[in-house]
Design an enzyme around this catalytic site. Structure first.
Site, PDB file in Angstrom:
ATOM      1  N   GLY A   1       0.848  -1.190   0.000  1.00 13.47           N
ATOM      2  CA  GLY A   1       0.000   0.000   0.000  1.00 13.47           C
ATOM      3  C   GLY A   1       0.874   1.226   0.000  1.00 13.47           C
ATOM      4  N   THR A   2       0.251   2.380   0.110  1.00 12.24           N
ATOM      5  CA  THR A   2       1.032   3.615   0.218  1.00 12.24           C
ATOM      6  C   THR A   2       1.624   3.708   1.620  1.00 12.24           C
ATOM      7  OG1 THR A   2      -0.883   4.805   1.049  1.00 12.24           O
ATOM      8  CG2 THR A   2      -0.514   4.877  -1.343  1.00 12.24           C
TER       9      THR A   2
ATOM     10  N   GLU B   1       8.932  -3.028   6.045  1.00  6.71           N
ATOM     11  CA  GLU B   1       9.745  -2.147   5.187  1.00  6.71           C
ATOM     12  C   GLU B   1      10.495  -2.976   4.137  1.00  6.71           C
ATOM     13  OE1 GLU B   1       9.096   0.908   5.524  1.00  6.71           O
ATOM     14  OE2 GLU B   1       8.653   1.319   7.619  1.00  6.71           O
TER      15      GLU B   1
ATOM     16  N   VAL C   1      14.709   7.954   4.693  1.00  6.71           N
ATOM     17  CA  VAL C   1      13.754   7.589   5.745  1.00  6.71           C
ATOM     18  C   VAL C   1      13.054   8.860   6.234  1.00  6.71           C
ATOM     19  CG1 VAL C   1      13.564   6.619   8.080  1.00  6.71           C
ATOM     20  CG2 VAL C   1      15.096   5.557   6.402  1.00  6.71           C
ATOM     21  N   GLY C   2      11.742   8.793   6.385  1.00  7.13           N
ATOM     22  CA  GLY C   2      11.005   9.988   6.804  1.00  7.13           C
ATOM     23  C   GLY C   2       9.557   9.655   7.075  1.00  7.13           C
TER      24      GLY C   2
END
Ligand SMILES: Nc1ncnc2c1ncn2[C@@H]1O[C@H](COP(=O)(O)OP(=O)(O)O)[C@@H](O)[C@H]1O
Ligand SMILES: Cc1cn([C@H]2C[C@H](O)[C@@H](COP(=O)(O)O)O2)c(=O)[nH]c1=O
Length: 216
Positions: free
Chosen positions: A9-10, A87, A172-173
């Site tokens: 998914g998003t 991830e 990464v954020g």
């Protein structure tokens, strides 16, 4: 039959939450899992959800042989019933092949979670390999939404609220970062194509250019 399942998914659609729920339900029934993650926002060796839950995990760093890790653990007497990989988009393609081998040669279910495409709408190599190898690809039920109310299907990277389309694939954020730093926002395809984030849409709505002109 054990399966390799890719939950996709998003950003911000509940993937890590589902990973934690799957782990919780299985451990409540006495099953033991190995939880892998890579570059979680909460730090090394953590799997975290925006709902506030976090658990320890094994960091699947570049070069780590995930199949070899499982064989090593099991040959030292560890009981392993299933594997979670969060991830997963960040993994190298060969690490996805190792996940498939865990299913086929060790007979374990592997649940992988990740975003499919990056901020330029290009597939992450790990996600591409998952789409190629997974027994099933599942889209998450709780849809993230674009600022316009449509289903969000794409991930935008922002800098000071403005969408950017160049840069490293991996930064990464979060979707809630301060406006000054690199952040992310989920958008529908139409607004991703037009590079319209919520900030630029707000600015446009306030601009005198788009106010109705009073007729003389
Ligand atoms: N304060 C909140 N109350 C209820 N739900 C929330 C809250 N904050 C986040 N969420 C839910 O958590 C989801 C993000 O979960 P998370 O597992 O971190 O997403 P992902 O791993 O897909 O990026 C959001 O889409 C939303 O449904
Ligand atoms: C779109 C995009 C995202 N990322 C990073 C940003 C986050 O650290 C993760 C996604 O985590 P989530 O739990 O799904 O929110 O990926 C990136 O590095 N590059 C991108 O293009």
């Amino acid at each position: 039959m054990p399966e390799l399942v890719f939950f996709s998914g998003t950003m911000d659609c509940g993937k890590s939450t589902l990973a934690l729920q799957i782990g919780h339900n299985r451990s409540a029934r006495g099953l033991q899992g190995v939880i892998f993650t890579r570059d979680d926002r909460a730090g090394e060796g953590k799997l975290s959800s925006r709902l506030g839950l976090v658990t320890d995990a094994v960091e699947a760093a570049p070069g780590v042989d995930l199949y070899g890790y499982l064989v090593e653990q099991m040959s030292h007497g560890a009981k392993v019933d299933y594997v979670i990989m969060d991830e997963a988009q960040f993994l190298a393609p060969e690490q996805i092949d190792q996940l498939a081998r865990i299913v086929d040669d060790l007979g374990l279910d592997v649940f992988a979670f990740g975003i499919t495409t990056d901020f330029r709408t290009k597939l992450f190599p790990g996600s591409q390999r998952l789409i190629e190898l997974a027994d099933r690809v599942e889209t998450l039920q709780v849809e993230a939404m674009c600022w316009c109310g449509a289903r969000a299907t794409h991930n935008a990277r922002t800098l000071a609220g403005e969408m950017v389309v160049e840069g490293e694939q991996v930064v990464v954020g979060d979707v809630t970062g301060s406006a000054a730093e690199v952040g992310y926002e989920v958008l529908c395809r139409r607004h991703h194509r037009r590079r319209m984030t919520s900030a630029t849409a707000r600015a446009g709505a306030l601009s005198p250019d788009v106010l109705p002109v009073a007729s003389a």
